[in-house]
Write an enzyme that holds these catalytic residues in place. Sequence first.
Site, PDB file in Angstrom:
ATOM      1  N   HIS A 355      68.945  22.424  51.384  1.00  0.00           N
ATOM      2  CA  HIS A 355      70.201  22.826  52.031  1.00  0.00           C
ATOM      3  C   HIS A 355      70.986  23.864  51.250  1.00  0.00           C
ATOM      4  O   HIS A 355      72.129  24.146  51.603  1.00  0.00           O
ATOM      5  CB  HIS A 355      71.109  21.615  52.243  1.00  0.00           C
ATOM      6  CG  HIS A 355      70.553  20.589  53.161  1.00  0.00           C
ATOM      7  ND1 HIS A 355      70.861  20.538  54.504  1.00  0.00           N
ATOM      8  CD2 HIS A 355      69.691  19.568  52.936  1.00  0.00           C
ATOM      9  CE1 HIS A 355      70.221  19.516  55.053  1.00  0.00           C
ATOM     10  NE2 HIS A 355      69.501  18.915  54.132  1.00  0.00           N
ATOM     11  N   LYS A 543      86.367  23.766  56.601  1.00  0.00           N
ATOM     12  CA  LYS A 543      85.124  23.503  55.878  1.00  0.00           C
ATOM     13  C   LYS A 543      85.492  23.220  54.436  1.00  0.00           C
ATOM     14  O   LYS A 543      86.643  23.404  54.045  1.00  0.00           O
ATOM     15  CB  LYS A 543      84.179  24.696  55.977  1.00  0.00           C
ATOM     16  CG  LYS A 543      84.852  26.041  55.645  1.00  0.00           C
ATOM     17  CD  LYS A 543      83.899  27.196  55.799  1.00  0.00           C
ATOM     18  CE  LYS A 543      83.697  27.675  57.220  1.00  0.00           C
ATOM     19  NZ  LYS A 543      82.357  27.616  57.700  1.00  0.00           N
ATOM     20  N   ARG A 544      84.543  22.779  53.632  1.00  0.00           N
ATOM     21  CA  ARG A 544      84.834  22.569  52.229  1.00  0.00           C
ATOM     22  C   ARG A 544      85.333  23.869  51.584  1.00  0.00           C
ATOM     23  O   ARG A 544      84.968  24.965  52.030  1.00  0.00           O
ATOM     24  CB  ARG A 544      83.566  22.084  51.499  1.00  0.00           C
ATOM     25  CG  ARG A 544      83.264  20.643  51.735  1.00  0.00           C
ATOM     26  CD  ARG A 544      84.388  19.739  51.265  1.00  0.00           C
ATOM     27  NE  ARG A 544      84.470  19.692  49.827  1.00  0.00           N
ATOM     28  CZ  ARG A 544      83.977  18.722  49.072  1.00  0.00           C
ATOM     29  NH1 ARG A 544      83.387  17.684  49.632  1.00  0.00           N
ATOM     30  NH2 ARG A 544      84.097  18.760  47.769  1.00  0.00           N
ATOM     31  N   LYS A 549      82.347  30.552  50.518  1.00  0.00           N
ATOM     32  CA  LYS A 549      82.752  30.466  51.928  1.00  0.00           C
ATOM     33  C   LYS A 549      83.911  31.417  52.242  1.00  0.00           C
ATOM     34  O   LYS A 549      84.244  31.665  53.383  1.00  0.00           O
ATOM     35  CB  LYS A 549      83.121  29.035  52.292  1.00  0.00           C
ATOM     36  CG  LYS A 549      81.924  28.064  52.261  1.00  0.00           C
ATOM     37  CD  LYS A 549      82.351  26.635  52.599  1.00  0.00           C
ATOM     38  CE  LYS A 549      81.266  25.602  52.376  1.00  0.00           C
ATOM     39  NZ  LYS A 549      80.269  25.536  53.464  1.00  0.00           N
ATOM     40  N   THR A 651      77.157  24.448  60.279  1.00  0.00           N
ATOM     41  CA  THR A 651      77.025  23.672  61.522  1.00  0.00           C
ATOM     42  C   THR A 651      78.359  23.660  62.258  1.00  0.00           C
ATOM     43  O   THR A 651      78.406  23.500  63.473  1.00  0.00           O
ATOM     44  CB  THR A 651      76.574  22.230  61.246  1.00  0.00           C
ATOM     45  OG1 THR A 651      77.337  21.712  60.146  1.00  0.00           O
ATOM     46  CG2 THR A 651      75.102  22.168  60.912  1.00  0.00           C
ATOM     47  N   LYS A 655      79.584  24.020  66.421  1.00  0.00           N
ATOM     48  CA  LYS A 655      80.543  23.166  67.133  1.00  0.00           C
ATOM     49  C   LYS A 655      81.613  24.011  67.810  1.00  0.00           C
ATOM     50  O   LYS A 655      82.025  23.743  68.944  1.00  0.00           O
ATOM     51  CB  LYS A 655      81.183  22.169  66.157  1.00  0.00           C
ATOM     52  CG  LYS A 655      80.175  21.169  65.587  1.00  0.00           C
ATOM     53  CD  LYS A 655      80.676  20.452  64.327  1.00  0.00           C
ATOM     54  CE  LYS A 655      79.503  19.844  63.564  1.00  0.00           C
ATOM     55  NZ  LYS A 655      79.841  19.435  62.182  1.00  0.00           N
TER      56      LYS A 655
END
Length: 814
Positions: A355, A543-544, A549, A651, A655
């Site tokens: 991952h 998100k984290r 990111k 992911t 969504k």
Amino acid sequence: MKSITKDEFMQALETKAQRMFGRTMRTASKSQIYRSVALVVRDLVMERWAYGRELYHESSSRQLCYLSMEFLMGRALGNNLLNLEIEDVLQSVCVDLEVDLEDIRNEEPDAGLGNGGLGRLAACFLDSLSTLGLPAHGCGIRYEYGLFKQKIIDGYQIELPDSWLEDGNVWEVAVPEETEVVKFGGYVERVQQGKKVRYKHRGYQSVKAVPYEVPVLGYQSPLVNSLRLWAARATTHLDMSLFGQGKYMHALEEKELAEVISKLLYPEDTHPEGKALRLKQQYFFVSASIQSVVRNFKLEGHAIHDFACKRVIQINDTHPALAIPELMRILMDQEGLGWEEAWEITTKTFAYTNHTVMEEALEKWPEQIFQELLPRLWQIVYEINERFCKDLWAKYPGDWDRIASMAIIGDKQVKMAHLCIVGSFSVNGVAQLHASILKEMVFNQFFQVFPEKFKGITNGVTFRRFLLKANPDLSALITEKIGGQWILDSVKLKEFAAYAKDPEVCQRVADIRLVNKKRLAAYILDHNNIVVDPHSIYDVQIKRLHEYKRQLLNVFHIIHLYNKLLENPGLEMQPRTFIFAAKAAPGYRMAKLIIKLIHSVGQTINSDKRINDRLKVVFLENYRVSLAELIIPATDVSEQISTAGKEASGTGNMKFMLNGALTIGTLDGANVEIEEEVGAENIFIFGLTSALVNRYYQRGDYDPLAIYHNNSALKQVLDQLVNGFFNFEQQDMFREIYHGLLYGNGGMADPYFLLKDFAEYCEAHDRINTNYGNSDSWWEKSIINIAHAGRFSSDRTISEYNEQIWKLNKVAAK
Ligand code: 26Q
């Protein structure tokens, strides 16, 4: 399948409240009503579970065990109501009782047994496995404390324990009679028995692993799979006689030491620290799981030689990698097989999913910790490594460097990813881009040796939770137009594309969004005391918190917009609400500083009357699955802006798309495939490609300082970090961010290319601004996104795993 009427439900509810709490529905508290409702639903779940188990029993078919340190299940009530198809029943019961079903749902704590994507993926997979009728169970740890609860105080993240089990968990069943014993420490004795050599583990400490099972229902499926979560218990009961000898405290300490293993989930999702307790957790759940898998296999009456025909074990990242030597140990030391046969079985049993490509997130364990804690497994891993290196020598005689870099043990560390690749028959990435990066770069040397093992299977999400449950009005509209088959056959959603240009349908999609946005606005008012305009664009990044990111890039764009508005108050701009939610690992200083920055920027902007409410910044605390279910259906713009090549899949992006949000994103992870599905005109792509990112890394010629000097808008934003604009009292508060981007904090400057991508990012946002103004084309794009989300159903993902890896047969309905 049997269902329940409204009257029956009402009756059952009254009975539960009386028996459990000595209350009637009229006098019960909210929490008691929740628990009464949950217990009534539980009875129905149990009935299905019982029959589901029979199906297993009869079929004796090949089964999957999905090993994962994390299962981010979220709440169970709503999901169970949906799978039992009794939501309407409960809704009308609530109307009669004059209670708000939403309030009742909110009484349930999230099962937050995961950090983020990896854990939620495991939960989506369980949903799809049951729905598709594939026999499988998840195995993990029953953490007493899930991921910490986040509080924000004065813009700073504070972590509080998540004691989610405090009021009991109605959805689990303890199975103490299936307890396993896990052994730590001690030493190994070599015993000669005739011609055979046996290895005896001695002087160890044992810990009991008690399984708790949670039923996993599927949608319109009779099969109910289980999630098995192991809790650590001390093997010995406290001996009161020790009290007199002054040894009572010592005994208590021993007990605590055993039970601490399943106490808490580690909140670091990269930069894993080599903590012995984390290794203990890994071996604890892996050993218990493999022992129980072997035990149940033998109970079915099979011969051990057939193990790999009847069982397949998927390991979710390297965290359960010890399962590989653990199965070897059981096959050799307990079942008496020789090395060759044990290895043959083991390597036909395991499949590994990777991952992450982030170097620092690849798990490595110091030899010494490993050896002391797991002496027998150490021997086995050592032997696996010896044999593997010997094979490599035969293939690459003399190529020491290659062999050293591929070895499982090296630099006094055990490299878990190498162990997984060597010990599994399948290695997969979680999106196509990610899989190619694994093959071409991260694991290229392994790909050359084992090309047949490598696969790419793109992640997916369950449409039941993230559309049907989270956005019931949109689901109903889709079903009204194209029928309900999409719920089980996700590609059918494509038919909804026929309505993309239908003004009436566009209007209804817009109306549904507005209702969802109003609901979120009410939550924001309630929790943050900020008034947001539901007609503004909701631009969301949840998100984290991680540097890769790039929440920071988002903040820079916000500051830039603010600057533009101050400079030109007449600027034509759709009002925007920027929404963030993110937890930072408690030890990740930079991530926590970015949270503080988001708050400082928010405070300045939200209180500035000059901009006339055209910009708002909201940080919602304590991001979790249930909050995602509230935010996603209310989102217009989904931020998926990681540095290309870094986000394995993502992911959340799926969504949002499923709920009709438009993505602004880089060509990273599954964004690449989202663009393929919807076409370039229905997504806002910007920034470096992963190939370009790598070229910069290789050449070492990235120069953020030059960009800073050449882009005045960007320079203004960066300077505001250090001139007290967002924090007058502590002007140096954000200097570390500034410095890291321009000069590097020890390492490369701006390693995630924020400065490089800034200009293109702003342009992409400008396109969003113009597009939102032209509302017809916006809703057309939105509908196209929904219609093309079918590929990202976890049902599709699971079908691919099954065709390419697991080869399970569907368990037939009765
Ligand atoms: C490892 C060792 C020690 C302590 C913690 C960890 C640890 C824990 C969790 C390392 C990684 C994680 C979680 C990783 C994760 O969530 N990865 C995400 O997986 C998603 C599902 O495949 C992808 O969509 C995301 O791109 C990826 O970041």
